[in-house]
Enzyme design. Structure first.
Site, PDB file in Angstrom:
ATOM      1  N   GLY A 186       0.757  -1.111  -0.330  1.00 45.25           N
ATOM      2  CA  GLY A 186       0.038   0.051  -0.027  1.00 45.25           C
ATOM      3  C   GLY A 186       0.736   1.194  -0.210  1.00 45.25           C
ATOM      4  O   GLY A 186       0.524   2.340   0.596  1.00 45.25           O
ATOM      5  N   TYR A 195     -23.028  -9.446   8.452  1.00 44.78           N
ATOM      6  CA  TYR A 195     -21.976  -8.703   8.376  1.00 44.78           C
ATOM      7  C   TYR A 195     -22.334  -7.045   8.698  1.00 44.78           C
ATOM      8  O   TYR A 195     -23.477  -6.570   8.475  1.00 44.78           O
ATOM      9  CB  TYR A 195     -21.803  -8.516   6.687  1.00 44.78           C
ATOM     10  N   ASP A 201      -1.817  -7.054  -5.724  1.00 38.09           N
ATOM     11  CA  ASP A 201      -3.440  -7.039  -5.310  1.00 38.09           C
ATOM     12  C   ASP A 201      -3.612  -7.908  -4.331  1.00 38.09           C
ATOM     13  O   ASP A 201      -3.606  -9.138  -4.529  1.00 38.09           O
ATOM     14  CB  ASP A 201      -4.135  -7.139  -6.683  1.00 38.09           C
TER      15      ASP A 201
END
Length: 314
Positions: free
Chosen positions: A36, A193, A88
Site C-alpha cells: 500500500g 456482516y 493486489d
C-alpha cells in the site's frame, strides 16, 4: 498538557513524525517491502525509509500511481533506491506473482511492512471468494508473509542482522464482533456482516498474526521480530465508502487527526529504531509500547486463526 503531546518512554509522542523518530538512523544496506505504498502513510513510510538509505520495494495495486510516487520521492532524494511491483491483496494469484517477481530480483529482505488496508467497505467478496476486508487486511498479508519467510530467514542468518515484520493494525480491533472476535464459520455470511465489526475483525487478525509469528520465531530461534501497531487516527481516504463520515473526517478531523507524516511515525519507529531491537510480539501506538485488547493477546485464538488462514491460502 494535552495527553497526545506527552512523550512516552521512547521519547516520542502523538505529534512525532516519521522523520523525527528515525533521525540519525542509517538504514543503508537494508531492503524493505511496503504494501500500500502509493498513498497515505504507505507513501510516507516509503519516503522516510528511502531517506534513511533503505532499498524500498513498493508493493502497490496501481503500478502507475506507484511510479508517480517513486518519481516524486526521487525528486527529493535523487539517490533513493526504490522499485515498484504490482500487488493486489484481494487476489492470491497476484500475491503469489508478487512474491515470485520479488524473488527474481535476488534481493535480501530485512523488513516487511504489511501496511495496505481497506476500512468499513460494503459487503463484497474478494477474487478468491473471501469477505473483502478480511481478505485484504489479513489473508493477503498472511499469504505474502508466508511466501517471503524463507527469504527473510536467510537474510537474517546470512547478514547477522535482525529481520523485522511490521503489521499495521488499528485500535479498531477493539470493535471486532462480540461473539469471539473472529467469525470463523461466518466470514462470508452477508446476513451477519457489519462494516465496522468486520473491519475490527480483520485488524484483530493482524495483531494475532504478529503475535503467532513472534511465538514461532522464538521457537525456531530465528532472528526476526514481528510486531503490530495502531498508526493513529489519520486523515486518509479510508472512509470513502461513508460519504457523511468522510466529509466530517476531512474537515473537522484536521483539528484532531494525524497527518501522514505523523501517521507513518510508529511504523517507521518499529521498523528501524534501535530501541525496538529484540522486542517482538508487542503492540505499539504513538511510537511507544501499548496494550491491545485482551482478545488480541489470546494465544489460543491466534493459533486457531493461523490454522484457519493456512487452510484458506492452501
Amino acid at each position: 498538557m494535552w495527553p497526545f503531546v506527552r512523550k512516552g518512554e521512547s521519547g516520542f509522542s502523538w505529534y512525532s513524525t516519521a522523520e523525527e523518530v528515525t533521525d540519525g538512523i542509517d538504514a543503508s544496506g537494508l531492503t524493505a517491502i511496503v504494501t500500500g505504498a502509493s498513498s497515505g502513510i504507505g507513501t510516507e513510510t516509503t519516503r522516510v525509509l528511502a531517506l534513511r538509505g533503505a532499498h524500498v520495494v513498493m508493493a502497490v495495486r496501481n503500478v502507475s500511481a506507484g511510479a508517480t510516487v517513486k518519481n516524486e520521492i526521487l525528486k527529493e532524494i535523487p539517490n533513493a533506491q526504490i522499485d515498484v511491483l504490482e500487488l493486489d491483496l484481494t487476489s492470491m494469484a497476484s500475491v503469489r506473482k508478487f512474491a515470485s517477481d520479488f524473488k527474481t530480483m535476488n534481493l535480501p529482505l530485512n523488513i516487511l511492512i504489511n501496511n495496505a488496508g481497506v476500512m468499513a467497505t460494503p459487503f463484497s467478496l474478494s477474487k478468491d471468494g473471501i469477505e473483502l476486508q478480511f481478505a485484504t487486511n489479513h489473508v493477503g498479508h498472511f499469504l505474502l508473509t508466508d511466501l517471503l519467510l524463507e527469504n527473510m530467514k536467510n537474510t537474517a542468518r546470512e547478514s547477522n542482522t535482525e529481520g523485522r515484520i511490521v503489521i499495521v493494525s488499528s485500535m479498531g480491533h477493539k470493535f471486532a464482533y462480540r461473539e469471539g472476535g473472529i467469525l470463523f464459520d461466518k466470514i462470508n455470511d452477508q446476513s451477519v456482516y457489519n462494516t465496522i465489526a468486520a473491519y475490527g475483525q480483520s485488524k484483530l487478525a493482524n495483531i494475532l498474526h504478529a503475535n503467532e509469528l513472534s511465538r514461532r520465531f522464538k521457537e525456531e530461534g530465528v532472528e526476526i521480530t514481528a510486531n503490530s501497531l495502531h498508526p493513529g487516527s489519520i486523515i486518509t481516504n479510508l472512509l470513502r465508502y461513508h460519504s457523511i463520515l468522510d466529509v466530517i473526517h476531512r474537515t473537522l478531523g484536521k483539528l484532531v487527526l494525524k497527518n501522514a507524516k505523523q501517521g507513518a511515525a510508529t511504523t517507521c519507529y518499529v521498523a528501524l529504531h534501535p530501541k525496538v531491537r529484540g522486542v517482538t510480539g508487542r503492540y505499539f501506538c504513538d511510537s511507544n509500547l501499548d496494550e491491545p485488547s485482551s482478545r488480541a493477546k489470546d494465544a489460543d485464538l491466534g493459533k486457531k486463526l493461523w490454522d484457519f488462514s493456512m487452510n484458506l491460502i492452501n
